[in-house]
Write a protein that holds these residues in place. Sequence first.
Motif, short mmCIF file in Angstrom:
data_model
loop_
_atom_site.label_atom_id
_atom_site.label_comp_id
_atom_site.label_asym_id
_atom_site.label_seq_id
_atom_site.Cartn_x
_atom_site.Cartn_y
_atom_site.Cartn_z
N ASP A 52 0.85 -1.19 0.00
CA ASP A 52 0.00 0.00 0.00
C ASP A 52 0.89 1.24 0.00
OD1 ASP A 52 -2.26 1.66 0.22
OD2 ASP A 52 -2.35 1.46 2.40
N TRP A 53 0.36 2.35 -0.48
CA TRP A 53 1.10 3.60 -0.50
C TRP A 53 0.94 4.36 0.82
CZ3 TRP A 53 2.89 6.00 -5.39
CH2 TRP A 53 3.56 7.21 -5.17
N ASN A 54 -0.30 4.63 1.21
CA ASN A 54 -0.61 5.50 2.35
C ASN A 54 -0.81 4.70 3.62
OD1 ASN A 54 -0.77 8.03 0.82
ND2 ASN A 54 -2.50 7.05 -0.17
N MET A 55 0.21 4.76 4.49
CA MET A 55 0.17 4.05 5.76
C MET A 55 0.85 4.89 6.82
SD MET A 55 1.36 0.23 4.57
CE MET A 55 2.81 0.86 3.71
N PRO A 56 0.51 4.67 8.08
CA PRO A 56 1.21 5.37 9.16
C PRO A 56 2.62 4.80 9.36
CG PRO A 56 -0.32 3.78 10.08
CD PRO A 56 -0.53 3.77 8.58
N VAL A 57 3.40 5.44 10.17
CA VAL A 57 4.75 5.05 10.59
C VAL A 57 5.74 5.17 9.42
CG1 VAL A 57 6.22 3.33 11.71
CG2 VAL A 57 3.80 3.51 12.36
N MET A 58 5.59 4.32 8.40
CA MET A 58 6.42 4.40 7.19
C MET A 58 5.51 4.09 6.01
SD MET A 58 9.70 2.09 5.93
CE MET A 58 10.81 2.58 7.24
N ASP A 59 5.39 5.05 5.09
CA ASP A 59 4.50 4.82 3.94
C ASP A 59 5.17 3.90 2.91
OD1 ASP A 59 6.14 6.36 2.23
OD2 ASP A 59 4.88 8.13 2.40
N GLY A 60 4.40 3.56 1.89
CA GLY A 60 4.87 2.60 0.90
C GLY A 60 6.09 3.07 0.11
N ILE A 61 6.11 4.34 -0.26
CA ILE A 61 7.24 4.84 -1.05
C ILE A 61 8.52 4.85 -0.21
CG2 ILE A 61 8.18 6.90 -2.19
CD1 ILE A 61 6.28 5.23 -3.93
N GLU A 62 8.39 5.21 1.05
CA GLU A 62 9.57 5.18 1.92
C GLU A 62 10.06 3.74 2.09
OE1 GLU A 62 11.04 6.69 6.32
OE2 GLU A 62 9.03 7.21 5.64
N PHE A 63 9.14 2.79 2.27
CA PHE A 63 9.53 1.38 2.34
C PHE A 63 10.23 0.97 1.05
CE2 PHE A 63 8.72 -2.88 0.85
CZ PHE A 63 9.30 -3.64 1.85
N LEU A 64 9.66 1.35 -0.09
CA LEU A 64 10.22 1.00 -1.39
C LEU A 64 11.66 1.49 -1.50
CD1 LEU A 64 9.77 -0.12 -4.29
CD2 LEU A 64 8.83 2.12 -4.88
N ARG A 65 11.91 2.71 -1.11
CA ARG A 65 13.27 3.27 -1.17
C ARG A 65 14.23 2.50 -0.27
NH1 ARG A 65 10.48 8.91 -1.06
NH2 ARG A 65 10.24 9.28 -3.29
N HIS A 66 13.79 2.22 0.95
CA HIS A 66 14.64 1.44 1.88
C HIS A 66 14.92 0.05 1.32
CE1 HIS A 66 15.06 3.89 5.52
NE2 HIS A 66 13.84 4.34 5.27
N ALA A 67 13.87 -0.60 0.82
CA ALA A 67 14.03 -1.97 0.31
C ALA A 67 14.99 -2.01 -0.87
CB ALA A 67 12.66 -2.53 -0.09
N ARG A 68 14.91 -1.06 -1.76
CA ARG A 68 15.79 -1.06 -2.93
C ARG A 68 17.23 -0.78 -2.53
NH1 ARG A 68 13.26 -4.46 -4.66
NH2 ARG A 68 11.47 -4.17 -6.00
N ARG A 69 17.45 0.10 -1.56
CA ARG A 69 18.81 0.36 -1.08
C ARG A 69 19.38 -0.87 -0.38
NH1 ARG A 69 16.88 5.53 0.43
NH2 ARG A 69 16.57 4.81 2.55
N GLU A 70 18.54 -1.54 0.38
CA GLU A 70 19.02 -2.64 1.22
C GLU A 70 19.10 -3.98 0.49
OE1 GLU A 70 17.80 -4.17 5.61
OE2 GLU A 70 17.46 -2.05 5.17
#
Length: 126
Positions: A52-70
Amino acid sequence: MQTCLVVDDSRVVRRAARGILEKHGFAVEEAADGAQALHRCREALPDLVLLDWNMPVMDGIEFLRHARREFGPDRPPIMLCTTEASLERIVEALGGGAQEYIMKPFDEAILTGKLATLGLLPAEAP
């Protein structure tokens, strides 16, 4: 058995996605936000993340960026599943490393079609 991490702050959406995915042979884990999802991916990388895109704590785009870096540019495949319908948002998600993008509400045909496109399910015969 293929695994999918369903990441959505809506329990109803997670349950609906789980039902479809399990019907097609996936083992499903759930997370209510991007931070939980990142933790789960660090424990065991799934074969797919339905995000999902819109979520509390960490949204989807922020997760996507972290996942791709990691974890790198291709693993795990990430499919955004959101109400964000503007072309700019779709371009942002795909440019950020998502492999697919579907709109809510989705149904079994839409989700399984995208899974086939990703090579995670056999393509339907015409």
